[in-house]
Design a protein around this motif. Structure first.
Motif, mmCIF file in Angstrom:
data_model
loop_
_atom_site.group_PDB
_atom_site.id
_atom_site.type_symbol
_atom_site.label_atom_id
_atom_site.label_comp_id
_atom_site.label_asym_id
_atom_site.label_seq_id
_atom_site.Cartn_x
_atom_site.Cartn_y
_atom_site.Cartn_z
ATOM 1 N N LEU A 94 0.906 -1.235 -0.112
ATOM 2 C CA LEU A 94 0.100 0.061 -0.058
ATOM 3 C C LEU A 94 0.818 1.262 0.042
ATOM 4 N N ARG A 95 0.505 2.223 -0.640
ATOM 5 C CA ARG A 95 1.329 3.350 -0.903
ATOM 6 C C ARG A 95 0.425 4.604 -1.023
ATOM 7 N N ASP A 96 -0.672 4.594 -0.200
ATOM 8 C CA ASP A 96 -1.537 5.800 0.007
ATOM 9 C C ASP A 96 -0.868 6.642 1.101
ATOM 10 N N PRO A 97 -0.171 7.879 0.824
ATOM 11 C CA PRO A 97 0.378 8.420 2.098
ATOM 12 C C PRO A 97 -0.480 8.701 3.158
ATOM 13 N N SER A 98 -1.805 9.069 2.621
ATOM 14 C CA SER A 98 -2.743 9.668 3.742
ATOM 15 C C SER A 98 -3.165 8.231 4.712
ATOM 16 N N PHE A 99 -3.267 7.262 4.005
ATOM 17 C CA PHE A 99 -3.691 5.989 4.807
ATOM 18 C C PHE A 99 -2.413 5.565 5.686
ATOM 19 N N LEU A 100 -1.406 5.553 5.210
ATOM 20 C CA LEU A 100 -0.321 5.103 5.860
ATOM 21 C C LEU A 100 0.259 6.099 6.963
ATOM 22 N N GLU A 101 -0.376 7.276 6.886
ATOM 23 C CA GLU A 101 -0.027 8.358 8.057
ATOM 24 C C GLU A 101 -0.624 7.683 9.285
ATOM 25 N N LEU A 102 -1.605 7.128 9.246
ATOM 26 C CA LEU A 102 -2.339 6.256 10.394
ATOM 27 C C LEU A 102 -1.462 5.634 11.216
ATOM 28 N N GLY A 103 -0.462 4.767 10.608
ATOM 29 C CA GLY A 103 0.508 3.781 11.340
ATOM 30 C C GLY A 103 1.555 4.407 11.532
ATOM 31 N N THR A 104 2.123 5.497 10.924
ATOM 32 C CA THR A 104 3.311 6.349 11.113
ATOM 33 C C THR A 104 3.381 7.752 11.700
ATOM 34 N N GLY A 105 2.127 8.326 11.601
ATOM 35 C CA GLY A 105 2.188 9.817 12.083
ATOM 36 C C GLY A 105 1.945 10.035 13.255
ATOM 37 N N ASP A 106 1.962 11.113 13.880
ATOM 38 C CA ASP A 106 2.063 11.453 15.200
ATOM 39 C C ASP A 106 1.177 13.006 15.339
ATOM 40 N N VAL A 107 0.585 12.870 16.491
ATOM 41 C CA VAL A 107 0.195 14.259 16.954
ATOM 42 C C VAL A 107 0.668 14.821 18.202
ATOM 43 N N LEU A 108 1.443 15.805 18.010
ATOM 44 C CA LEU A 108 2.288 16.488 19.093
ATOM 45 C C LEU A 108 3.023 15.344 19.658
ATOM 46 N N GLY A 109 3.578 14.662 18.917
ATOM 47 C CA GLY A 109 4.669 13.620 19.609
ATOM 48 C C GLY A 109 4.064 12.508 19.914
ATOM 49 N N LEU A 110 2.787 12.418 19.872
ATOM 50 C CA LEU A 110 2.171 11.150 20.510
ATOM 51 C C LEU A 110 1.402 10.443 18.992
ATOM 52 N N PRO A 111 2.019 9.017 18.832
ATOM 53 C CA PRO A 111 1.367 8.073 17.522
ATOM 54 C C PRO A 111 0.110 8.306 17.391
ATOM 55 N N ILE A 112 -0.574 8.362 16.329
ATOM 56 C CA ILE A 112 -1.806 8.452 15.963
ATOM 57 C C ILE A 112 -2.659 7.031 16.523
ATOM 58 N N SER A 113 -1.758 5.967 16.089
ATOM 59 C CA SER A 113 -2.592 4.659 16.563
ATOM 60 C C SER A 113 -2.613 4.764 17.957
ATOM 61 N N VAL A 114 -1.657 5.147 18.872
ATOM 62 C CA VAL A 114 -1.691 5.088 20.295
ATOM 63 C C VAL A 114 -2.895 6.238 20.653
ATOM 64 N N LEU A 115 -2.964 7.287 20.054
ATOM 65 C CA LEU A 115 -4.101 8.193 20.330
ATOM 66 C C LEU A 115 -5.514 7.493 20.159
ATOM 67 N N ILE A 116 -5.470 6.862 18.973
ATOM 68 C CA ILE A 116 -6.805 6.334 18.749
ATOM 69 C C ILE A 116 -7.287 5.136 19.942
ATOM 70 N N ALA A 117 -6.168 4.382 20.355
ATOM 71 C CA ALA A 117 -6.230 3.331 21.301
ATOM 72 C C ALA A 117 -6.967 4.082 22.471
ATOM 73 N N GLY A 118 -6.190 5.237 22.989
ATOM 74 C CA GLY A 118 -6.437 5.986 24.085
ATOM 75 C C GLY A 118 -7.886 6.463 24.174
ATOM 76 N N VAL A 119 -8.383 7.049 22.944
ATOM 77 C CA VAL A 119 -9.861 7.745 22.743
ATOM 78 C C VAL A 119 -10.761 6.545 22.942
ATOM 79 N N LEU A 120 -10.465 5.390 21.986
ATOM 80 C CA LEU A 120 -11.256 4.128 22.215
ATOM 81 C C LEU A 120 -11.725 3.505 23.819
ATOM 82 N N ALA A 121 -10.481 3.645 24.316
ATOM 83 C CA ALA A 121 -10.544 3.190 25.849
ATOM 84 C C ALA A 121 -11.435 4.004 26.738
ATOM 85 N N LEU A 122 -11.326 5.159 26.460
ATOM 86 C CA LEU A 122 -12.121 6.157 27.383
ATOM 87 C C LEU A 122 -13.732 6.119 27.024
#
Length: 321
Positions: free
Chosen positions: A155-183
């Motif tokens: 898969l080479r779509d940069p927007s999709f790959l951003e979910l797995g490799t990107g971050d928000v203020l230093g926090l990985p997006i995947s971790v942020l999503i997991a935290g929000v879902l836990a709440l």
């Protein structure tokens, strides 16, 4: 005579209280002890980079475990979560050309449908959860391989790959999503009518039916949520891998999720859901694996330790009963 009778009863009460405390708080103590061990004996373990890596690896497991905790809270189990992850991975390349949003939406729809199907078999048909979900465990992965023609797709779509490799203020997006879902899951479990009904059904399904609770609807909803969360985990794992690999995606994920839920203090007998305990259960199992890797021990040792931990957790739950 009264004193002789009272002493065994007092000892039994004390033992029950200790067992209950161990089940409720043991996972927190274990995580703290493991962190202390690594602080003393593992070089470069307590670093921001290492913790970030561990959280990214644990995020998909946590998302699946949250759904598993809800299912186990109803005195059920879902063995198909790994297969649902594989299906989500197989679906993504088919719709990624129409944009990441479309691909993710279709993957989530498939997850919800798989979960609802499991819930229908359990609630309406009356099949035991372990049997009902076992069917999709086998058939779901086979269907995923058919959809993907048995091949790994890059898969080479940069927007999709951003979910797995990107971050928000230093926090990985995947971790942020997991935290929000836990709440969200914690809020649903503790503060909504649906959550209270879920716990009541797990505590005594027959009594819940006699009390007029919508048992079938709640069960279908719980399994549908579990399927949706498994699909989310599949999307994130696929994005991080940058490839759709239904053959390996989610392999043995059901065992990891069940382990985290049980170690976190949610009893297999249902009637209770411990979301925070599940979060720490996932962290504990990830730390165990990371610690062994840091000390050059094979992954097979980690699997044996994981088995020992879940046996101990189930034994503590049994003693509490």
């Amino acid at each position: 005579m009264t004193q002789t009778t009272t002493q065994p009863a007092a000892k039994a009460t004390t033992k029950a209280a200790r067992t209950q405390w161990l089940q409720d708080n043991g996972v927190y103590v274990a995580v703290a002890a493991l962190l202390l061990f690594n602080a003393l004996f593992t070089t470069n373990f307590l670093t921001v980079g290492n913790f970030t890596t561990q959280l990214v690896q644990a995020a998909p497991v946590l998302i699946v475990a949250l759904g598993m905790a809800l299912v186990i809270g109803t005195e059920g189990v879902d063995l198909s979560v790994g297969a649902v992850m594989a299906l989500a991975a197989a679906i993504i390349p088919l719709y990624l050309g129409a944009g990441p949003l479309m691909a993710i939406t279709m993957a989530l729809v498939v997850g919800v449908l798989c979960g609802a199907f499991n819930g229908f078999l359990v609630a309406k048909v009356g099949i035991q959860p372990i049997v009902a979900t076992l069917a999709l465990l086998v058939g779901g992965r086979g269907l995923a391989l058919v959809i993907a023609n048995g091949q790994l797709v890059q898969l080479r779509d940069p927007s999709f790959l951003e979910l797995g490799t990107g971050d928000v203020l230093g926090l990985p997006i995947s971790v942020l999503i997991a935290g929000v879902l836990a709440l969200i899951i914690a809020g649903v479990t503790n503060r909504t009518t649906f959550g209270r009904q879920l716990v009541a059904i797990g505590g005594n399904r027959k009594a819940a039916t006699l009390a007029g609770l919508p048992v079938n609807r709640v069960l279908v909803g719980v399994y549908a949520i579990c399927g949706a969360l498994a699909a989310v985990a599949g999307v994130l794992a696929t994005s991080r891998l940058a490839a759709s690999d239904p053959a390996d995606m989610g392999m043995l994920m059901e065992l990891s999720a069940i382990t985290a839920v049980v170690v976190g203090g949610t009893p297999l007998t249902g009637g209770k859901v411990r979301v925070l305990g599940t979060v720490f259960g996932v962290i504990l199992m990830q730390l165990v694996r990371a610690t062994l890797i840091k000390h050059n021990l094979p992954d097979s040792i980690a699997q044996m330790i994981q088995a020992a931990i879940i046996v101990a957790a189930v034994y503590v739950a049994r003693e509490r009963r």
